[in-house]
Design a protein around this motif. Sequence first.
Motif, mmCIF file in Angstrom:
data_model
loop_
_atom_site.group_PDB
_atom_site.id
_atom_site.type_symbol
_atom_site.label_atom_id
_atom_site.label_comp_id
_atom_site.label_asym_id
_atom_site.label_seq_id
_atom_site.Cartn_x
_atom_site.Cartn_y
_atom_site.Cartn_z
ATOM 1 N N LEU A 158 49.767 30.783 46.678
ATOM 2 C CA LEU A 158 50.078 31.459 45.417
ATOM 3 C C LEU A 158 48.901 32.305 44.932
ATOM 4 O O LEU A 158 49.077 33.435 44.460
ATOM 5 C CB LEU A 158 50.453 30.435 44.346
ATOM 6 N N GLY A 159 47.692 31.767 45.028
ATOM 7 C CA GLY A 159 46.519 32.515 44.590
ATOM 8 C C GLY A 159 46.282 33.762 45.415
ATOM 9 O O GLY A 159 45.989 34.836 44.869
ATOM 10 N N VAL A 160 46.425 33.653 46.737
ATOM 11 C CA VAL A 160 46.234 34.812 47.612
ATOM 12 C C VAL A 160 47.335 35.837 47.382
ATOM 13 O O VAL A 160 47.080 37.051 47.315
ATOM 14 C CB VAL A 160 46.195 34.367 49.085
ATOM 15 N N ALA A 161 48.588 35.376 47.256
ATOM 16 C CA ALA A 161 49.704 36.294 47.025
ATOM 17 C C ALA A 161 49.554 37.030 45.696
ATOM 18 O O ALA A 161 49.839 38.230 45.601
ATOM 19 C CB ALA A 161 51.024 35.517 47.057
ATOM 20 N N ALA A 162 49.102 36.326 44.659
ATOM 21 C CA ALA A 162 48.914 36.967 43.360
ATOM 22 C C ALA A 162 47.817 38.028 43.421
ATOM 23 O O ALA A 162 47.952 39.106 42.837
ATOM 24 C CB ALA A 162 48.569 35.912 42.314
ATOM 25 N N VAL B 41 41.626 29.887 40.378
ATOM 26 C CA VAL B 41 40.344 30.066 41.065
ATOM 27 C C VAL B 41 40.539 30.843 42.362
ATOM 28 O O VAL B 41 39.754 31.746 42.690
ATOM 29 C CB VAL B 41 39.694 28.691 41.341
ATOM 30 N N THR B 42 41.586 30.506 43.112
ATOM 31 C CA THR B 42 41.868 31.205 44.367
ATOM 32 C C THR B 42 42.162 32.679 44.111
ATOM 33 O O THR B 42 41.679 33.562 44.838
ATOM 34 C CB THR B 42 43.064 30.556 45.083
ATOM 35 N N ARG B 43 42.938 32.956 43.083
ATOM 36 C CA ARG B 43 43.247 34.354 42.743
ATOM 37 C C ARG B 43 41.974 35.118 42.397
ATOM 38 O O ARG B 43 41.748 36.237 42.894
ATOM 39 C CB ARG B 43 44.226 34.396 41.570
ATOM 40 N N SER B 44 41.125 34.531 41.551
ATOM 41 C CA SER B 44 39.895 35.212 41.147
ATOM 42 C C SER B 44 38.961 35.435 42.336
ATOM 43 O O SER B 44 38.377 36.522 42.491
ATOM 44 C CB SER B 44 39.182 34.403 40.062
ATOM 45 N N ILE C 10 38.322 41.020 47.803
ATOM 46 C CA ILE C 10 39.075 42.241 48.116
ATOM 47 C C ILE C 10 38.297 43.484 47.697
ATOM 48 O O ILE C 10 38.343 44.532 48.364
ATOM 49 C CB ILE C 10 40.463 42.207 47.431
ATOM 50 N N GLY C 11 37.545 43.385 46.616
ATOM 51 C CA GLY C 11 36.757 44.525 46.140
ATOM 52 C C GLY C 11 35.409 44.690 46.809
ATOM 53 O O GLY C 11 34.655 45.603 46.450
ATOM 54 N N VAL D 5 40.454 35.908 53.097
ATOM 55 C CA VAL D 5 40.702 34.485 52.865
ATOM 56 C C VAL D 5 39.522 33.605 53.281
ATOM 57 O O VAL D 5 39.110 32.723 52.511
ATOM 58 C CB VAL D 5 42.002 34.042 53.581
ATOM 59 N N PRO D 6 38.923 33.786 54.476
ATOM 60 C CA PRO D 6 37.785 32.924 54.828
ATOM 61 C C PRO D 6 36.633 33.000 53.830
ATOM 62 O O PRO D 6 35.992 31.985 53.529
ATOM 63 C CB PRO D 6 37.356 33.446 56.208
ATOM 64 N N ASN D 7 36.350 34.195 53.302
ATOM 65 C CA ASN D 7 35.261 34.328 52.331
ATOM 66 C C ASN D 7 35.650 33.819 50.958
ATOM 67 O O ASN D 7 34.810 33.290 50.224
ATOM 68 C CB ASN D 7 34.825 35.792 52.244
ATOM 69 N N ALA D 8 36.925 33.950 50.596
ATOM 70 C CA ALA D 8 37.377 33.442 49.298
ATOM 71 C C ALA D 8 37.408 31.920 49.271
ATOM 72 O O ALA D 8 37.353 31.321 48.197
ATOM 73 C CB ALA D 8 38.768 34.000 48.984
ATOM 74 N N LEU D 9 37.501 31.278 50.434
ATOM 75 C CA LEU D 9 37.569 29.822 50.482
ATOM 76 C C LEU D 9 36.257 29.149 50.086
ATOM 77 O O LEU D 9 36.259 27.957 49.772
ATOM 78 C CB LEU D 9 37.963 29.356 51.899
ATOM 79 N N ILE D 10 35.157 29.886 50.096
ATOM 80 C CA ILE D 10 33.866 29.266 49.792
ATOM 81 C C ILE D 10 33.822 28.750 48.355
ATOM 82 O O ILE D 10 33.565 27.557 48.128
ATOM 83 C CB ILE D 10 32.715 30.254 50.088
ATOM 84 N N PRO D 11 34.078 29.562 47.332
ATOM 85 C CA PRO D 11 34.111 28.998 45.965
ATOM 86 C C PRO D 11 35.302 28.072 45.742
ATOM 87 O O PRO D 11 35.210 27.123 44.951
ATOM 88 C CB PRO D 11 34.201 30.237 45.065
ATOM 89 N N VAL D 12 36.409 28.336 46.432
ATOM 90 C CA VAL D 12 37.589 27.478 46.279
ATOM 91 C C VAL D 12 37.285 26.070 46.759
ATOM 92 O O VAL D 12 37.732 25.079 46.163
ATOM 93 C CB VAL D 12 38.786 28.078 47.044
#
Length: 315
Positions: free
Chosen positions: A116-120, A199-202, A208-209, A232-239
């Motif tokens: 859901l976070g990635v899709a949003a 958190v995943t969305r943020s 992405i930016g 996704v791999p880089n976003a998983l670090i804070p998640v």
Amino acid sequence: MLRLIATRLLSLAITLMAVSLAIFLILEVLPGDPAAIMLGTAAREDTLAALRLEMGLDRPALVRYLEWVGGILHGDLGTSFTYKLPVSTLVAERLAITVPLSLLAILISTALALPLGVAAAAKRDGPVDKAVLVFSQLGVAVPNFWIGLLFILFFSTYLGWFPAGGFPGWAGGIVPAFKALLLPAVALALPQAAVLTRVTRSATLEVIGADFVRTARAKGVDRSATLRRHVVPNALIPVTTILGLQLSFFFGGAILVENVFNLPGLGRLAYQALAQRDLIVIKDIVLIFAGIVIVVNFLVDIGYALLDPRLRSRS
């Protein structure tokens, strides 16, 4: 990496020791008579004296603390005043429910939040993003025990699809046990899934930016491949950090959810011990919950280092 693990293990051991000392001081050393708390102020003096002798309150506090810690290290958590059974036996029986419940809730929360976070983030300001934001806001606002009550009214009382409470035991089969744990697990998972979704969305929007994502897109990598390989791999670090912090909330939230669904887990045992003023059980359960949180944070630190090569290079 080995140095990082050794440092974190030393920190874990020191924290556990400090927590155990704090628990012991609060329950047995600070002003107040533990025996009077357990038996009540109306108890006779000879009964209080007998319980003080049984609990070893006539001995120095340091001796009692070392015996308690030594017993824990050898698997001896003492004997429950209420149940007249070893606390280790009670805890083992209840963990057989609380651990599967918490793990199932973690699985449901993660399975909901990450997609859901990635899709949003991928469809920012679109219908999907707005729907996900509404879900996350509702999930944060509504407590898990209230969700549990609604589930009981609708899925158990009205539809009759799931039991309203209780646990049939693992000996009765996996399917009945799973049905008894599913509604509590969903009720426990939804509020944390809402937080993790935001958190995943943020985190996904931030990645992405980033410049390397724009470079990948400029080289002709399509959007889905960019999301899968780079974002996704880089976003998983804070998640991962937030997920690790949430694990303690799953075990802590089990106290309320288990009581709503009448599940004989560790949370319900803690509630019963508190109601019955069984300080021996309370002391051990609080240490167990604290130990779970500390160990989870240790595993999160290691997982964070595995995901982020910069931390491995520093260690």
